[in-house]
Design an enzyme around this catalytic site. Structure first.
Site, PDB file in Angstrom:
ATOM      1  N   GLY A 173       0.807  -1.217   0.000  1.00 53.37           N
ATOM      2  CA  GLY A 173       0.000   0.000   0.000  1.00 53.37           C
ATOM      3  C   GLY A 173       0.840   1.266   0.000  1.00 53.37           C
ATOM      4  O   GLY A 173       0.343   2.356  -0.260  1.00 53.37           O
ATOM      5  N   ARG A 174       2.100   1.100   0.333  1.00 49.25           N
ATOM      6  CA  ARG A 174       2.972   2.285   0.325  1.00 49.25           C
ATOM      7  C   ARG A 174       4.417   1.921   0.034  1.00 49.25           C
ATOM      8  O   ARG A 174       5.329   2.663   0.353  1.00 49.25           O
ATOM      9  CB  ARG A 174       2.879   3.022   1.647  1.00 49.25           C
ATOM     10  CG  ARG A 174       3.141   2.153   2.865  1.00 49.25           C
ATOM     11  CD  ARG A 174       3.236   3.012   4.080  1.00 49.25           C
ATOM     12  NE  ARG A 174       3.231   2.215   5.288  1.00 49.25           N
ATOM     13  CZ  ARG A 174       3.472   2.712   6.477  1.00 49.25           C
ATOM     14  NH1 ARG A 174       3.729   3.986   6.610  1.00 49.25           N
ATOM     15  NH2 ARG A 174       3.442   1.945   7.533  1.00 49.25           N
TER      16      ARG A 174
ATOM     17  N   ASP B 197       0.559 -11.169   6.874  1.00 46.94           N
ATOM     18  CA  ASP B 197       1.072 -10.325   5.780  1.00 46.94           C
ATOM     19  C   ASP B 197       2.408  -9.684   6.156  1.00 46.94           C
ATOM     20  O   ASP B 197       3.038  -9.050   5.314  1.00 46.94           O
ATOM     21  CB  ASP B 197       0.047  -9.254   5.385  1.00 46.94           C
ATOM     22  CG  ASP B 197      -0.398  -8.409   6.564  1.00 46.94           C
ATOM     23  OD1 ASP B 197      -0.920  -8.976   7.535  1.00 46.94           O
ATOM     24  OD2 ASP B 197      -0.208  -7.185   6.515  1.00 46.94           O
ATOM     25  N   ASN B 198       2.831  -9.849   7.399  1.00 48.76           N
ATOM     26  CA  ASN B 198       4.139  -9.324   7.808  1.00 48.76           C
ATOM     27  C   ASN B 198       5.145 -10.443   8.032  1.00 48.76           C
ATOM     28  O   ASN B 198       6.225 -10.213   8.581  1.00 48.76           O
ATOM     29  CB  ASN B 198       4.010  -8.484   9.082  1.00 48.76           C
ATOM     30  CG  ASN B 198       3.266  -7.176   8.830  1.00 48.76           C
ATOM     31  OD1 ASN B 198       3.222  -6.691   7.708  1.00 48.76           O
ATOM     32  ND2 ASN B 198       2.687  -6.608   9.866  1.00 48.76           N
TER      33      ASN B 198
ATOM     34  N   LYS C 206       9.816   2.486   0.538  1.00 52.64           N
ATOM     35  CA  LYS C 206       8.667   2.447   1.458  1.00 52.64           C
ATOM     36  C   LYS C 206       8.248   3.880   1.782  1.00 52.64           C
ATOM     37  O   LYS C 206       9.034   4.657   2.320  1.00 52.64           O
ATOM     38  CB  LYS C 206       9.030   1.699   2.744  1.00 52.64           C
ATOM     39  CG  LYS C 206       7.849   1.619   3.722  1.00 52.64           C
ATOM     40  CD  LYS C 206       8.111   0.647   4.834  1.00 52.64           C
ATOM     41  CE  LYS C 206       6.988   0.631   5.856  1.00 52.64           C
ATOM     42  NZ  LYS C 206       7.227  -0.348   6.909  1.00 52.64           N
TER      43      LYS C 206
ATOM     44  N   ARG D 150      14.352   0.026   1.115  1.00 48.00           N
ATOM     45  CA  ARG D 150      14.534  -1.284   1.756  1.00 48.00           C
ATOM     46  C   ARG D 150      15.145  -2.259   0.758  1.00 48.00           C
ATOM     47  O   ARG D 150      14.916  -2.157  -0.449  1.00 48.00           O
ATOM     48  CB  ARG D 150      13.178  -1.857   2.210  1.00 48.00           C
ATOM     49  CG  ARG D 150      12.438  -1.019   3.195  1.00 48.00           C
ATOM     50  CD  ARG D 150      11.445  -1.858   3.982  1.00 48.00           C
ATOM     51  NE  ARG D 150      10.301  -2.324   3.206  1.00 48.00           N
ATOM     52  CZ  ARG D 150       9.218  -2.843   3.771  1.00 48.00           C
ATOM     53  NH1 ARG D 150       9.147  -2.981   5.088  1.00 48.00           N
ATOM     54  NH2 ARG D 150       8.209  -3.264   3.030  1.00 48.00           N
TER      55      ARG D 150
ATOM     56  N   ARG E 121       5.639 -12.622   1.261  1.00 46.23           N
ATOM     57  CA  ARG E 121       5.037 -12.860   2.579  1.00 46.23           C
ATOM     58  C   ARG E 121       4.158 -14.107   2.538  1.00 46.23           C
ATOM     59  O   ARG E 121       3.727 -14.533   1.464  1.00 46.23           O
ATOM     60  CB  ARG E 121       4.142 -11.650   2.921  1.00 46.23           C
ATOM     61  CG  ARG E 121       4.917 -10.362   2.958  1.00 46.23           C
ATOM     62  CD  ARG E 121       4.102  -9.186   2.413  1.00 46.23           C
ATOM     63  NE  ARG E 121       4.980  -8.036   2.168  1.00 46.23           N
ATOM     64  CZ  ARG E 121       5.305  -7.125   3.068  1.00 46.23           C
ATOM     65  NH1 ARG E 121       4.758  -7.175   4.248  1.00 46.23           N
ATOM     66  NH2 ARG E 121       6.142  -6.151   2.789  1.00 46.23           N
TER      67      ARG E 121
ATOM     68  N   ASP F  88      -2.575   6.870   2.819  1.00 45.75           N
ATOM     69  CA  ASP F  88      -2.043   7.907   1.931  1.00 45.75           C
ATOM     70  C   ASP F  88      -0.774   7.476   1.194  1.00 45.75           C
ATOM     71  O   ASP F  88      -0.192   8.243   0.441  1.00 45.75           O
ATOM     72  CB  ASP F  88      -1.778   9.197   2.729  1.00 45.75           C
ATOM     73  CG  ASP F  88      -0.816   8.949   3.893  1.00 45.75           C
ATOM     74  OD1 ASP F  88      -0.245   7.840   3.994  1.00 45.75           O
ATOM     75  OD2 ASP F  88      -0.650   9.879   4.706  1.00 45.75           O
ATOM     76  N   GLY F  89      -0.336   6.240   1.455  1.00 49.97           N
ATOM     77  CA  GLY F  89       0.846   5.752   0.747  1.00 49.97           C
ATOM     78  C   GLY F  89       2.161   6.292   1.281  1.00 49.97           C
ATOM     79  O   GLY F  89       3.223   6.017   0.736  1.00 49.97           O
TER      80      GLY F  89
END
Ligand code: AMP
Ligand code: MG
Length: 491
Positions: free
Chosen positions: A91-92, A250-251, A111, A174, A181, A123-124
């Site tokens: 999402g970001r 998801d992490n 990121k 990153r 994931r 808002d990304g």
């Protein structure tokens, strides 16, 4: 795309970005105006094979999302706090390409580079505060030899971002061999997109687990590999008192890396029930629960792999459940190995687990500082008459310490342990400095006033976590004001 002098960010034919539109969306980053360098990691740059001159004005623009070139964001789903959360995705975070160095391929991801189709209500963007935390912790974990995504740099922008308050935007570059994931598999399985699930599986085998192809059931072999890597990672986390804070599926990295630094924390006074994430009201991700949560998450991954097991569907779960069992064997073994090393023990004796557990109980009973206590233990004098006052004074219940110390001394005697050698060994596994919240907070406060020197200083200290720091306060108990610090999912 040329970001660094003489170095092209590529997209390899085997890369995830070739999988197509069901897996990702191509889009350029949203520009962040008037960027500036905030911090960078030379260790990470070296890992990528970048020369010393990599921080050019052009690199600054490109790593801040101002290159105009296309990147890609991937779609995934996942379980958040134990509940199916549906479609999520980058999402970001935007992938901008790959670098190959010394036979290892790395993906680079920005990121905080703006909205993507997976941003939902977000808002990304990422704020400077959380970017500093992610940057420092990524590099600190790497220096502790704990598998993690890396952070090459932070760039900042005056762009305003609304959280609880108005803050400024930052972008962390990153770096990881893959940001895949558990939630990537869950996404395609849950939505019954079986051809895509198979395609993802092939990609993961090709790129990250070619040896699993030889197995009778490759999906089970992959699950076993991920289970073992995750078990090792959990032992690493527990051993240094690291708490992730948001262990949603998801992490969870398919490569067993520490991924998505948010409201993480390091243990101060030892409390096995400690919850580092202020938003985690139930304590689902409390310190002592992390190993079990990882196992729960591996079950969610196993569920998603069922369609990939050939043969009768009713029997598909059998090899997967068997693969999951490897976690139950690996985690306690890995954990005991870490504890033995932390105690400075070389031989493996049956009483070691109890000895370690009782030491931890001792720490918990008086909320003794985890990092300091382990570090002090390296100075244990094993002579009968030794009082070990420096260690003893860490405990309220001195008699309880004395009783434990007698057992420890006997145990050391049993392997003819030499104090000096053992102490040196222990100082190589028990860090003097970890990224406690208040240390990160000091760097954040200076940075918000435009002074990035403290980030750089702290990074240097965290890169050598086993050395006694020049500033004793870096290794000392947190100051009183640290008790007021709260970290939550808002970042
Ligand atoms: P996290 O638990 O912080 O790793 O994030 C969970 C999901 O929310 C992921 O899909 C993130 O990409 C997304 N997300 C978090 N913060 C933002 C943001 N500010 N804008 C867009 N998406 C976000
Ligand atoms: Mg995440």
């Amino acid at each position: 795309m040329h970001v660094f002098p003489g170095l092209t960010l590529s997209r390899s034919p085997l890369g995830f970005s070739r999988l197509g539109p069901e897996f990702l969306t191509e889009l350029p980053p949203e520009p962040a105006p008037a960027p500036h360098w905030v911090a960078h990691s030379e260790a990470c740059a070296q890992r990528l094979g970048l020369g010393s001159d990599w921080r050019t004005p052009q690199a600054l623009e490109l790593l801040s999302g101002n290159g105009g070139e296309s990147g890609w964001a991937s779609v995934y789903s996942g379980h958040q706090f134990g509940v199916w959360a549906g479609q999520l995705g980058d999402g970001r975070a935007l992938h901008v390409g790959e670098i190959e160095h010394q036979g290892q391929r790395y993906e680079l991801q920005l990121k905080g580079a703006g909205r993507t189709p997976y941003s939902r209500m977000g808002d990304g963007r990422a704020v400077l505060r959380s970017s500093i935390r992610e940057f420092l912790c990524s590099e600190a974990m790497a220096a502790l030899a704990i598998p993690t995504t890396r952070a090459l740099c932070i760039t900042g922008s005056p762009l305003r971002v609304r959280r609880e308050e108005i803050e400024t935007a930052a972008i962390v570059t990153r770096v990881a061999p893959s940001f895949l994931r558990f939630g990537h598999f869950e996404h395609f399985a849950h939505h019954d997109l079986l051809p895509q699930l198979a395609q993802l599986f092939e990609h993961v085998l090709d790129r990250h687990a070619p040896e699993c192809r030889e197995a009778e059931v490759p999906a089970a072999a992959l699950l076993e590999k991920v289970s073992r890597q995750t078990a090792s990672l959990m032992a690493d986390w527990q051993a240094v008192g690291f708490m992730h804070g948001v262990m949603n599926t998801d992490n969870m990295s398919l490569l067993g890396l520490t991924l998505d630094y948010g409201p993480f924390g390091f243990m101060d006074g030892f409390d096995p029930g400690h919850i580092c994430n202020h938003s985690d009201h139930q304590g689902r991700y409390a310190y002592a629960r992390q190993p079990n949560v990882a196992f729960w998450n591996l079950h969610a991954l196993a569920q998603a792999l069922i369609p990939l097991v050939p043969g009768e569907p009713e029997k598909a779960s059998e090899p997967l459940l068997a693969a999951l069992e490897s976690y139950r064997e690996a985690f306690p073994r890995e954990m005991l190995g870490r504890l033995r090393a932390k105690l400075g023990l070389l031989a493996e004796l049956p009483q070691d687990r109890e000895l370690a557990d009782d030491w931890l109980k001792l720490l918990a009973a008086g909320r003794t500082d985890f990092t300091i206590a382990w570090r002090h233990l390296a100075r244990f004098d094993s002579q009968v008459e030794a009082e070990n006052a420096a260690i003893r004074d860490l405990f309220l219940d001195r008699e309880a310490f004395d009783a434990w110390a007698r057992r420890y001394r006997e145990r050391l005697l049993a392997e003819a342990s030499l104090d000096a050698e053992r102490g040196a060994r222990m100082n190589r596994v028990n860090p003097a400095v970890v990224l406690r919240n208040h240390l990160a907070e000091g760097a954040i406060r200076s940075a918000s006033e435009g002074d990035f020197g403290e980030i750089e200083r702290l990074l240097k200290v965290l890169e050598r976590p086993y050395d006694e720091p020049v500033l004793a306060s870096d290794a000392a108990l947190p100051p009183d004001w640290a008790a007021q610090l709260e970290v939550s999912c808002s970042s």
